[in-house]
Scaffold this active site. Structure first.
Site, PDB file in Angstrom:
ATOM      1  N   THR A 168      44.037  15.679   4.159  1.00 45.93           N
ATOM      2  CA  THR A 168      43.541  16.496   3.052  1.00 45.93           C
ATOM      3  C   THR A 168      43.135  17.827   3.560  1.00 45.93           C
ATOM      4  OG1 THR A 168      42.847  14.665   1.744  1.00 45.93           O
ATOM      5  CG2 THR A 168      42.044  16.773   1.205  1.00 45.93           C
ATOM      6  N   GLN A 190      39.663  33.058  21.701  1.00 44.18           N
ATOM      7  CA  GLN A 190      38.572  33.930  22.044  1.00 44.18           C
ATOM      8  C   GLN A 190      39.070  35.289  21.658  1.00 44.18           C
ATOM      9  OE1 GLN A 190      35.404  33.626  23.155  1.00 44.18           O
ATOM     10  NE2 GLN A 190      35.689  31.519  23.526  1.00 44.18           N
ATOM     11  N   CYS A 244      28.418  21.664  35.932  1.00 38.28           N
ATOM     12  CA  CYS A 244      27.858  20.708  37.132  1.00 38.28           C
ATOM     13  C   CYS A 244      28.045  19.089  36.513  1.00 38.28           C
ATOM     14  CB  CYS A 244      26.543  20.832  37.108  1.00 38.28           C
ATOM     15  SG  CYS A 244      25.453  19.790  38.040  1.00 38.28           S
TER      16      CYS A 244
HETATM   17  C1  LIG Z   1      39.835  29.351  24.841  1.00 38.48           C
HETATM   18  C2  LIG Z   1      39.406  28.485  23.829  1.00 38.48           C
HETATM   19  N1  LIG Z   1      40.420  27.393  23.321  1.00 38.48           N
HETATM   20  C3  LIG Z   1      40.147  26.348  22.631  1.00 38.48           C
HETATM   21  C4  LIG Z   1      38.657  26.220  22.438  1.00 38.48           C
HETATM   22  C5  LIG Z   1      38.559  25.024  21.513  1.00 38.48           C
HETATM   23  O1  LIG Z   1      38.276  25.190  20.141  1.00 38.48           O
HETATM   24  P1  LIG Z   1      37.659  24.566  19.122  1.00 38.48           P
HETATM   25  O2  LIG Z   1      36.249  24.436  19.385  1.00 38.48           O
HETATM   26  O3  LIG Z   1      37.859  24.921  17.792  1.00 38.48           O
HETATM   27  O4  LIG Z   1      38.057  23.068  18.979  1.00 38.48           O
HETATM   28  C6  LIG Z   1      37.765  27.184  22.752  1.00 38.48           C
HETATM   29  C7  LIG Z   1      36.489  27.060  22.101  1.00 38.48           C
HETATM   30  O5  LIG Z   1      35.848  25.992  22.292  1.00 38.48           O
HETATM   31  C8  LIG Z   1      38.162  28.227  23.453  1.00 38.48           C
HETATM   32  O6  LIG Z   1      37.210  29.329  23.835  1.00 38.48           O
HETATM   33  C1  LIG Z   2      42.292   5.005   1.550  1.00 44.77           C
HETATM   34  C2  LIG Z   2      42.657   6.262   2.280  1.00 44.77           C
HETATM   35  N1  LIG Z   2      42.604   6.527   3.441  1.00 44.77           N
HETATM   36  C3  LIG Z   2      42.765   7.599   4.368  1.00 44.77           C
HETATM   37  C4  LIG Z   2      42.573   8.708   3.368  1.00 44.77           C
HETATM   38  C5  LIG Z   2      42.944  10.477   4.286  1.00 44.77           C
HETATM   39  O1  LIG Z   2      41.679  10.742   4.289  1.00 44.77           O
HETATM   40  P1  LIG Z   2      41.625  12.292   4.422  1.00 44.77           P
HETATM   41  O2  LIG Z   2      42.041  12.878   3.389  1.00 44.77           O
HETATM   42  O3  LIG Z   2      40.170  12.738   4.839  1.00 44.77           O
HETATM   43  O4  LIG Z   2      42.435  12.981   5.646  1.00 44.77           O
HETATM   44  C6  LIG Z   2      42.566   8.669   2.025  1.00 44.77           C
HETATM   45  C7  LIG Z   2      42.248  10.036   1.215  1.00 44.77           C
HETATM   46  O5  LIG Z   2      43.030  10.915   1.280  1.00 44.77           O
HETATM   47  C8  LIG Z   2      42.269   7.560   1.634  1.00 44.77           C
HETATM   48  O6  LIG Z   2      42.289   7.512   0.149  1.00 44.77           O
END
Ligand SMILES: Cc1ncc(COP(=O)(O)O)c(C=O)c1O
Ligand SMILES: Cc1ncc(COP(=O)(O)O)c(C=O)c1O
Lengths: 152, 381, 381, 152
Positions: C236, C178, C321
């Site tokens: 990736t 934040q 809630c």
């Molecule tokens: C203080 C705080 N920490 C963590 C998060 C989580 O981040 P994200 O939504 O990118 O997972 C948020 C917002 O969602 C946040 O306000």
């Molecule tokens: C067969 C396979 N599994 C998993 C992955 C990993 O996916 P990501 O790059 O979205 O983490 C890949 C490619 O990177 C892939 O070719």
């Protein structure tokens, strides 16, 4: 994360290597590397004697490897051609990398073995001359090289 | 110089229609799906539609779609999530050619006391169904076998694997990152309990994937928090990427697939014919439509890659020239390529935009480069 | 009807300049940073620049930037990753008003045998530094205290906390989702070892965040795989989102912050003056520049939210809630708001685009709605 | 995941509730709910007798709660005004939701308590009439309602 951008000089030598090939009846041959690791390098020397000095008259290399391995091979042949064996023996892997305007960090210790191979070739030459032994420590790393390749 | 991209297996561009679809969700419909106001509810509604679309595409009749940050997370969640939530069973089965994110997860679990069976594959990369069947035991909780291998394109027989898993009452997960929308996947027919898919291999955005799981399966979340995604994966939903993912499902058409298969077969024929030191890795049948993988004797794949790169062509190497010998290309290893040859591998992967012309340019340059490097090699006979 | 969005703490739009910056990385520079070819290397280079930029912004002299899918993942990785990698120490300290993704992670760890100290906060949400100091013991590995609270805007004194952690030789993590780019954060000066940030609160894309960690800290990855992100987080890289994250760092200017503070103070004054049943939650000093949080007696926050929504204004409620009584608004609980009042909370959060006019419209409508609901309530005195 | 979109009718009743307020000297009063859970509802009845029948002549409500609580309160007063107590007693929470074109699933069992409150009010009336006891089972859930709210 690991930038393996190569310098312009590396690229030039990589695409158009100098002194590539074999020398028949070479006076000294150096061989290092392991295909399982991806880098194998041979260096062939032709030596002449001039005023008591042994001079590298011709030098050729054969290399299997990546851009770093190929360009360092090419570069070292340029550097030492015409030099005395004593001068040539002083060249280090680092010197070669420097001449190439640097190598990517991950390539410094693996594919950069040209100076070691040259020393092997000189050693081979000395051995053939009898009673002339020479010692040195290899500086390249002969385990598989570090690269960031992952399949995606 | 116009680039020729032949590395679609690594990642694809986002195509225009996917990009356009996302736009609004970046700039205007940017609500958080957890928000009760209209911006939040609109986003939520659209996300639910993508869930439905994914289910339809996979013929998932009784499954939940859990959005994740990609294939890696989905695979980690599938395996760790499952074993952590079912502590009584401590054995999993995978193949030796799984993607790193499955393999490394398995290795990690081994360190924690789990048992992992790594199924062998034959020369073409196929697992042995008999070995699979024999490997399943009382303690087995999960069989995880990828659909299409990312390196050599082998398409496993999911249906037969699913049948065995069902009979033996173990859960079946498949990593379908490479095959989703390219090959038929039917969760019902194939009896798939969990499946990993992602968007950046199918012309959608990076950073989004999904784990689709059968209802009733319990997972221990990897990411705890606000309780999103049925409590299995917390974190603000990546709405634009989810929208893009949904759109990307439609990108690859039947015609595209046919075209890629034709080009692939043409290239295999040409390369094998014109480069005598080449060898095809992976199968000729049951092969992913856009995958090619070759071994070249005497030379290194990275050098081929870099020389092609300098000429404007993007491909991938097959070898993981790594400091850790265990990590050198595990797929090459598994299909019996000796270590001293495993560095000579390249992977070419086609896209919907790949043309015959491009492949011809590629082949022509490849021939020259391979010749050059072979001439330079000390190993050439 | 033009929307008035006052829920920037939930998520922000992606601003045009961030959106434009990402475009190329979706459509053209789409390479996978792991690829050795030019498209991959270009992407990699740009990503490294963003890492540097983040480090600069945080004055991180000796830290690594690990990109994740967002705040939730970063927080989970910080805590689980750290305790799993350092098994000898089994005690962590957090505050009672952490975000759910810290709290639930802590609860999860408790089930696994870890000890968690939940620091109290005072009426305004500040932790007691003495209590912190006393809570640290030999087994303590980590203190995790959020910078700005997402509900009531309390800004903890990171510098003092960091000093204590340094003296007591425990690691200090802060969740700065934040406050990042809104409040001063200096990793050196504040002695912060790990920090969580994300993009979708600062006009960047959803689905991207970072955990910045001091060099030398070991983490057990939550996501195993190809070894990306220094081995701490595989998958990736989400290049376009990372690029967008980098750009988003520049979005909020000093002037924006000043403007938000002025508007915030104006609104506090007006609302307290004009709505006699209202009460401000959170501090008046050391308060996040764009956060407002009010309690209204006798009525429910959700009804206020919905009526505002119907009139085109987006805000958030403060109460969860929830069926699980443990989960009813833990922040309200921690600052001593009795349960029977905790449903009367709303949160308003301002953005860089918020205008005085918008706040006036909001206040006017709020007054009417609160009156209407108060009249309807059986609890009104 | 949990769509809490409200129907048009819910929104109408929520923004403009009917029969809001108190009845002084009511013949029956029903009270249910708990502010800690977010829903409190009072219903006031004015009963007249006509041809042996007890008819709801007037009905008013006071509610603290969310849109579902408020709109169901409003709707039930519309439904039962003018009905006999017997008819009114048969109205269920589900009937009310149906009249409103449905409630979001997560609101069905928590904030949908109007019919229960009405029964409480009728019971109160009967109690005051002496010797007339009446039993029923509450159908709404009086624990804290389920909502998907999380702070972000
Ligand atoms: C203080 C705080 N920490 C963590 C998060 C989580 O981040 P994200 O939504 O990118 O997972 C948020 C917002 O969602 C946040 O306000
Ligand atoms: C067969 C396979 N599994 C998993 C992955 C990993 O996916 P990501 O790059 O979205 O983490 C890949 C490619 O990177 C892939 O070719």
């Amino acid at each position: 994360m690991q930038n393996i951008k190569y310098s312009k000089k590396v690229k030039e030598h990589f695409l158009h290597p100098h002194n590539m090939g074999k020398i028949k009846n070479a006076d000294g041959i150096g061989k290092l590397g392991n295909p399982a690791c991806g880098d194998v390098m041979y260096i062939y020397l032709k030596i002449i004697k001039k005023n008591e000095k042994e001079i590298i008259k011709d030098i050729k290399f054969q290399t299997m490897g990546c851009a770093a391995a190929i360009s360092t091979s090419s570069m070292i042949t340029d550097i030492v051609k015409g030099k005395t064996l004593e001068e040539a023996f002083k060249i280090t892997n680092k010197d070669v990398a420097k001449e190439l305007d640097g190598l990517p960090p991950i390539k410094m210790h693996c594919s950069n073995l040209a100076a070691d191979v040259l020393k092997e070739a000189i050693k081979d030459y000395y051995n053939k001359q009898k009673n002339r032994k020479i010692k040195y420590e290899k500086t390249a790393c002969y385990k598989c090289c570090d690269s960031k390749k992952e399949m995606d | 110089m116009k680039q020729i991209y032949l590395d679609y297996a690594a990642t694809t561009p986002v195509v225009k229609e996917v990009y356009d679809e996302m736009k609004d969700y970046f700039l205007k419909n940017y609500g958080n799906t957890s928000s009760l106001h209209i911006l939040g509810q609109n986003a939520d509604e659209k996300v639910e539609k993508v869930r439905e679309k994914i289910k339809q595409k996979l013929n998932a009749k009784d499954h939940k779609v859990i959005f994740t940050s990609g294939g890696t997370e989905s695979n980690n969640l599938a395996i760790k999530g499952l074993v952590y939530a079912n502590k009584e069973k401590k054995h999993i089965i995978i193949s030796k050619i799984e993607h790193d994110c499955i393999l490394k997860t398995a290795k990690f679990l081994e360190k924690q006391g789990y048992e992992v069976t790594y199924l062998n594959v034959d020369k073409e990369g196929f697992i042995d169904l008999k070995q699979l069947e024999k490997s399943i035991k009382k303690e087995t909780i999960l069989v995880s076998i990828m659909h299409a291998n990312n390196e050599i394109g082998t398409l496993q027989n999911l249906k037969e694997i699913g049948k065995i898993c069902k009979e033996k009452k173990v859960l079946f997960h498949t990593d379908a990152c490479q095959s989703f929308t390219k090959e038929k996947i039917d969760l019902e027919e194939f009896n798939i309990d969990l499946i990993t898919i992602n968007a950046h291999k199918i012309y959608g955005p990076k950073g989004i994937g999904a784990l689709v799981i059968k209802n009733g399966i319990k997972l221990t979340p990897l990411l705890h928090g606000g309780g999103h995604e049925y409590g299995f994966r917390s974190g603000t939903l990546n709405v634009p990427a989810i929208i893009g993912f949904g759109k990307a499902i439609d990108v690859i058409s039947k015609e595209d697939i046919k075209k890629m298969i034709d080009l692939r077969n043409y290239m295999i024929k040409e390369i094998l014919k014109k480069i005598p030191t080449s060898k095809l890795n992976g199968p000729t049948e049951n092969r992913l439509c856009n995958n090619l993988n070759f071994l070249f004797n005497y030379i290194e794949g990275e050098s081929i890659l870099l020389q092609l790169d300098m000429e404007g062509i993007c491909i991938s190497t097959g070898s993981a020239c790594s400091s850790n010998t265990l990590e050198t290309n595990h797929v090459a290893n598994a299909i019996g390529i000796p270590k001293d040859k495993a560095n000579g591998i390249i992977r070419i992967s086609l896209g919907i935009e790949t043309t015959k012309e491009e492949t011809d340019i590629f082949i022509e340059k490849l021939i020259k480069i391979v010749k050059r490097l072979t001439d330079m090699s000390p190993l050439t006979k």
